[in-house]
Motif scaffolding. Structure first.
Motif, PDB file in Angstrom:
ATOM      1  N   ILE A 120      -2.478  -5.314  -0.997  1.00 20.60           N
ATOM      2  CA  ILE A 120      -3.545  -5.565  -1.975  1.00 20.60           C
ATOM      3  C   ILE A 120      -3.150  -6.829  -2.725  1.00 20.60           C
ATOM      4  O   ILE A 120      -1.980  -6.947  -3.146  1.00 20.60           O
ATOM      5  N   ARG A 149     -14.466 -12.374  -4.494  1.00 22.71           N
ATOM      6  CA  ARG A 149     -13.738 -11.238  -5.083  1.00 22.71           C
ATOM      7  C   ARG A 149     -12.412 -11.721  -5.680  1.00 22.71           C
ATOM      8  O   ARG A 149     -11.848 -12.736  -5.261  1.00 22.71           O
ATOM      9  N   HIS A 199      -1.798  -2.560   5.327  1.00 29.01           N
ATOM     10  CA  HIS A 199      -2.600  -3.290   4.341  1.00 29.01           C
ATOM     11  C   HIS A 199      -1.707  -3.698   3.169  1.00 29.01           C
ATOM     12  O   HIS A 199      -0.723  -3.019   2.859  1.00 29.01           O
ATOM     13  N   ASN A 255       0.859  -1.205   0.000  1.00 31.34           N
ATOM     14  CA  ASN A 255       0.000   0.000   0.000  1.00 31.34           C
ATOM     15  C   ASN A 255       0.889   1.247   0.000  1.00 31.34           C
ATOM     16  O   ASN A 255       0.929   1.994   0.968  1.00 31.34           O
ATOM     17  N   ALA A 279      -8.626  -0.329   0.281  1.00 33.60           N
ATOM     18  CA  ALA A 279      -9.891  -0.901  -0.217  1.00 33.60           C
ATOM     19  C   ALA A 279     -10.221  -0.348  -1.604  1.00 33.60           C
ATOM     20  O   ALA A 279     -10.672  -1.080  -2.491  1.00 33.60           O
ATOM     21  N   GLU A 280      -9.926   0.926  -1.822  1.00 31.01           N
ATOM     22  CA  GLU A 280     -10.174   1.527  -3.139  1.00 31.01           C
ATOM     23  C   GLU A 280      -9.189   0.967  -4.164  1.00 31.01           C
ATOM     24  O   GLU A 280      -9.556   0.684  -5.300  1.00 31.01           O
ATOM     25  N   ARG A 300     -10.594  -2.413  -5.171  1.00 36.66           N
ATOM     26  CA  ARG A 300     -11.762  -2.299  -6.051  1.00 36.66           C
ATOM     27  C   ARG A 300     -11.340  -1.816  -7.438  1.00 36.66           C
ATOM     28  O   ARG A 300     -11.796  -2.300  -8.466  1.00 36.66           O
ATOM     29  N   VAL A 306      -8.423  -8.193  -3.180  1.00 40.81           N
ATOM     30  CA  VAL A 306      -8.874  -7.658  -1.894  1.00 40.81           C
ATOM     31  C   VAL A 306      -7.747  -6.892  -1.206  1.00 40.81           C
ATOM     32  O   VAL A 306      -6.568  -7.125  -1.470  1.00 40.81           O
ATOM     33  N   GLU A 307      -8.171  -6.003  -0.327  1.00 39.02           N
ATOM     34  CA  GLU A 307      -7.229  -5.387   0.611  1.00 39.02           C
ATOM     35  C   GLU A 307      -7.092  -6.357   1.773  1.00 39.02           C
ATOM     36  O   GLU A 307      -8.055  -7.033   2.132  1.00 39.02           O
ATOM     37  N   ASN A 308      -5.901  -6.457   2.292  1.00 42.14           N
ATOM     38  CA  ASN A 308      -5.680  -7.471   3.330  1.00 42.14           C
ATOM     39  C   ASN A 308      -4.831  -6.863   4.448  1.00 42.14           C
ATOM     40  O   ASN A 308      -3.683  -6.473   4.210  1.00 42.14           O
ATOM     41  N   TRP A 309      -5.385  -6.745   5.632  1.00 39.30           N
ATOM     42  CA  TRP A 309      -4.631  -6.202   6.760  1.00 39.30           C
ATOM     43  C   TRP A 309      -3.657  -7.291   7.238  1.00 39.30           C
ATOM     44  O   TRP A 309      -4.055  -8.402   7.549  1.00 39.30           O
TER      45      TRP A 309
END
Ligand code: 6PG
Length: 250
Positions: free
Chosen positions: A182, A167, A180, A77, A115-116, A119, A170-173
């Motif tokens: 991606i 999906r 995060h 990120n 998250a954006e 997506r 995804v975003e992944n913590w």
């Protein structure tokens, strides 16, 4: 049905990266011959940098780069010029050194809120592959690495992304990094024609053995098994040092 990866052991790191580059070129040639294009998802981290350098140096003329569509299996990120960016690493080692078509390079926009970014990338993948709502992209090749904890892409143990079945991105913590990532999800990885794990070095030896030989170790990398594709583990002798059984290295 248990997954049957094909393990190929190279004597040295140099031999490994050349073998991996040769496999990359073979898959690319087959894809272009069959469909006129080659869709590949590049991996990040440090290991693949040497592969990308071999491709740029020794395969510049033998791969139809203008027919290659480049994607990324995951991204940090961060901005694309950040030292941690997988895109930056691949661009410096490969993309800027071969005649790739800029419009065919699809990086994950890590500079966005996670998250954006996820997506956004899913929209791009669905658009480029022209997917219907429930379809999954079929990459010709997905390159992956192996983390010391058995993660691959940014599918880390005990993270939410491991459970994603619908999906594509995804975003992944990731708690241990307090950040995060991606990442592609397992449905994408397991729909590829060819998946290559590229692993080098003795520090990975125990994890290579655990992933390949410890059943039900519940490691993310063990869940990569293309449902109708080839799974290749390309490793050097140091990384294969603890592997035994039917995987015994020459
Ligand atoms: C990343 C990669 C990650 C990597 C492994 C191995 O973004 O870092 O996607 O899955 O492949 O962590 O990393 P090394 O090659 O640096 O050991």
């Amino acid at each position: 049905m248990p997954c049957k990866p094909e393990l190929r052991v190279s004597a040295t790191p140099d031999a490994l990266f050349h073998a991996a580059a040769t496999e990359f070129a073979t898959v690319a040639s087959q894809a272009v011959k069959a469909r006129g294009t080659f869709y590949v998802a590049l991996s990040g981290g440090s290991t693949p940098k040497a592969l990308y350098s071999v491709l740029a140096r020794d395969f510049k003329e033998s791969i139809p780069w203008q027919k290659v569509f480049f994607f990324f299996g995951d991204e940090r990120n961060v901005t694309p010029d950040d030292p941690d960016s997988n895109y930056r690493m691949a661009n410096e080692a490969l993309l800027s050194k071969v005649p790739a078509q800029a419009e065919n390079v699809f990086r994950i926009r890590g500079e966005l809120e996670a998250a954006e970014a996820a997506r956004d990338y899913e929209r791009i993948v669905r658009s480029i592959f022209n997917l219907q709502i429930n379809q999954v992209p079929r990459f010709d090749l997905i390159l992956l690495g192996l983390g010391p904890d058995g993660h691959t892409a940014s599918l880390f143990p005990s993270t939410a992304a491991l459970n994603e079945s619908r999906r594509l991105v995804v975003e992944n913590w990731v708690e241990k990094f307090k950040t995060h990532r991606i990442t592609f999800t397992f449905p994408v990885l397991n729909h590829a024609r060819v998946v290559i794990f590229l692993v080098s070095g003795g520090d990975k030896a125990s994890m290579v053995r655990e992933v390949l030989e410890t059943k039900n170790a519940n490691l993310p990398s063990q869940r990569v098994c293309p449902e109708s594709g080839k799974l290749l583990w390309l490793v050097d002798r140091a990384a294969a040092a603890l592997v035994s059984g039917e995987h015994a290295h020459p």
